[in-house]
Design a protein around this motif. Structure first.
Motif, mmCIF file in Angstrom:
data_model
loop_
_atom_site.group_PDB
_atom_site.id
_atom_site.type_symbol
_atom_site.label_atom_id
_atom_site.label_comp_id
_atom_site.label_asym_id
_atom_site.label_seq_id
_atom_site.Cartn_x
_atom_site.Cartn_y
_atom_site.Cartn_z
ATOM 1 N N LEU A 72 -21.817 23.147 2.787
ATOM 2 C CA LEU A 72 -22.408 24.304 3.472
ATOM 3 C C LEU A 72 -21.591 24.617 4.711
ATOM 4 N N TYR A 73 -21.288 25.897 4.888
ATOM 5 C CA TYR A 73 -20.690 26.402 6.121
ATOM 6 C C TYR A 73 -21.616 27.465 6.678
ATOM 7 N N ALA A 74 -22.093 27.260 7.891
ATOM 8 C CA ALA A 74 -22.862 28.273 8.617
ATOM 9 C C ALA A 74 -22.216 28.343 9.996
ATOM 10 N N LEU A 75 -21.195 29.183 10.107
ATOM 11 C CA LEU A 75 -20.400 29.255 11.324
ATOM 12 C C LEU A 75 -20.791 30.481 12.148
ATOM 13 N N GLY A 76 -21.355 30.225 13.314
ATOM 14 C CA GLY A 76 -21.707 31.240 14.291
ATOM 15 C C GLY A 76 -21.881 32.645 13.779
ATOM 16 N N GLU A 77 -20.911 33.470 14.014
ATOM 17 C CA GLU A 77 -20.996 34.898 13.724
ATOM 18 C C GLU A 77 -20.406 35.261 12.359
ATOM 19 N N LYS A 78 -20.110 34.252 11.535
ATOM 20 C CA LYS A 78 -19.521 34.523 10.228
ATOM 21 C C LYS A 78 -20.575 34.380 9.143
ATOM 22 N N ASP A 79 -20.214 34.839 7.950
ATOM 23 C CA ASP A 79 -21.126 34.713 6.821
ATOM 24 C C ASP A 79 -21.315 33.256 6.444
ATOM 25 N N ARG A 80 -22.515 32.950 6.026
ATOM 26 C CA ARG A 80 -22.853 31.612 5.555
ATOM 27 C C ARG A 80 -22.392 31.502 4.103
ATOM 28 N N ASN A 81 -21.853 30.344 3.730
ATOM 29 C CA ASN A 81 -21.545 30.130 2.326
ATOM 30 C C ASN A 81 -21.857 28.695 1.942
ATOM 31 N N VAL A 82 -22.281 28.556 0.710
ATOM 32 C CA VAL A 82 -22.656 27.267 0.141
ATOM 33 C C VAL A 82 -21.959 27.158 -1.202
ATOM 34 N N GLY A 83 -21.458 25.959 -1.493
ATOM 35 C CA GLY A 83 -20.792 25.787 -2.764
ATOM 36 C C GLY A 83 -20.623 24.337 -3.124
ATOM 37 N N ASP A 84 -19.733 24.106 -4.074
ATOM 38 C CA ASP A 84 -19.495 22.770 -4.605
ATOM 39 C C ASP A 84 -18.100 22.289 -4.249
ATOM 40 N N PHE A 85 -18.036 21.057 -3.774
ATOM 41 C CA PHE A 85 -16.756 20.402 -3.511
ATOM 42 C C PHE A 85 -16.496 19.422 -4.645
ATOM 43 N N LYS A 86 -15.277 19.456 -5.189
ATOM 44 C CA LYS A 86 -14.873 18.521 -6.239
ATOM 45 C C LYS A 86 -13.477 18.013 -5.892
ATOM 46 N N GLY A 87 -13.322 16.694 -5.904
ATOM 47 C CA GLY A 87 -12.017 16.160 -5.553
ATOM 48 C C GLY A 87 -11.875 14.688 -5.836
ATOM 49 N N HIS A 88 -10.933 14.077 -5.114
ATOM 50 C CA HIS A 88 -10.631 12.662 -5.264
ATOM 51 C C HIS A 88 -10.102 12.124 -3.937
ATOM 52 N N VAL A 89 -10.044 10.820 -3.862
ATOM 53 C CA VAL A 89 -9.530 10.157 -2.672
ATOM 54 C C VAL A 89 -8.114 9.702 -2.959
ATOM 55 N N LYS A 90 -7.227 9.981 -2.002
ATOM 56 C CA LYS A 90 -5.848 9.518 -2.121
ATOM 57 C C LYS A 90 -5.431 9.004 -0.754
ATOM 58 N N GLY A 91 -5.198 7.705 -0.682
ATOM 59 C CA GLY A 91 -4.865 7.107 0.605
ATOM 60 C C GLY A 91 -6.034 7.288 1.559
ATOM 61 N N GLY A 92 -5.783 7.842 2.705
ATOM 62 C CA GLY A 92 -6.824 8.069 3.709
ATOM 63 C C GLY A 92 -7.327 9.489 3.725
ATOM 64 N N GLN A 93 -7.174 10.201 2.596
ATOM 65 C CA GLN A 93 -7.600 11.600 2.555
ATOM 66 C C GLN A 93 -8.515 11.884 1.373
ATOM 67 N N LEU A 94 -9.388 12.837 1.599
ATOM 68 C CA LEU A 94 -10.266 13.379 0.573
ATOM 69 C C LEU A 94 -9.664 14.735 0.198
ATOM 70 N N ILE A 95 -9.207 14.860 -1.038
ATOM 71 C CA ILE A 95 -8.463 16.039 -1.486
ATOM 72 C C ILE A 95 -9.232 16.713 -2.607
ATOM 73 N N GLY A 96 -9.453 18.021 -2.483
ATOM 74 C CA GLY A 96 -10.185 18.696 -3.544
ATOM 75 C C GLY A 96 -10.212 20.196 -3.399
ATOM 76 N N GLU A 97 -11.175 20.778 -4.104
ATOM 77 C CA GLU A 97 -11.364 22.229 -4.092
ATOM 78 C C GLU A 97 -12.816 22.528 -3.763
ATOM 79 N N TYR A 98 -13.002 23.658 -3.098
ATOM 80 C CA TYR A 98 -14.330 24.138 -2.711
ATOM 81 C C TYR A 98 -14.599 25.418 -3.492
ATOM 82 N N TYR A 99 -15.609 25.375 -4.361
ATOM 83 C CA TYR A 99 -16.036 26.525 -5.159
ATOM 84 C C TYR A 99 -17.276 27.098 -4.491
ATOM 85 N N PHE A 100 -17.218 28.375 -4.057
ATOM 86 C CA PHE A 100 -18.314 28.928 -3.280
ATOM 87 C C PHE A 100 -18.490 30.426 -3.498
#
Length: 153
Positions: A72-100
């Protein structure tokens, strides 16, 4: 007189160029150290940032090598959007895509989070529209210094 003007102009341009080069190299906030390896068993949970009228919430689950959840993103004066995150862990990072959905239009974009002991820091950088979504141009140039740390709840 012209020489002084040219010298001042040249010095100003040189300083601007040096500043631009230095600001592009800062890729991580010095207050948070990236975890070298992330365990899928400890990553699931709810991560949240609330501050200055902004809310970001990521509810993560893990299954085998995949990580997924609601974002979920609800940023101040911007539009709110909700979606799905899908990804994997590689090293010290979470890498993926956000479908919204935003303003009634479906979108997808690349996402990379640095996993720190304190939580998750989203990376930002230049993107281009290709392969049906917004893709990072160069992941080595991502910045993680915006200060919106998603803390595990």
């Amino acid at each position: 007189m012209k020489r002084k003007f040219k010298a001042c102009l040249s010095l100003s341009l040189l300083l601007l160029a040096v500043q631009a080069c230095n600001s592009g190299n800062q890729t991580q906030n010095n207050n948070t150290a990236t975890v070298k390896e992330v365990d899928n068993d400890t990553l699931p949970g709810t991560y949240e940032y609330i501050g200055k009228g902004d809310t970001i919430r990521l509810e993560l689950n893990a299954q085998q090598d995949s990580v997924f959840g609601k974002l979920l993103y609800a940023l101040g004066e911007k539009d709110r959007n909700v979606g799905d995150f899908k990804g994997h862990v590689k090293g010290g990072q979470l890498i993926g895509e956000y479908y919204f959905m935003s303003e009634g239009v479906g979108s997808v974009r690349d996402m990379i989070f640095n996993v720190t002991k304190e939580g998750l820091l989203e990376g930002y950088g230049e993107v281009e529209e290709r392969d049906g979504g917004f893709r990072f141009l160069d992941t080595s140039k991502l910045k993680f210094d915006h200060g919106m740390l998603l803390e595990k709840k």
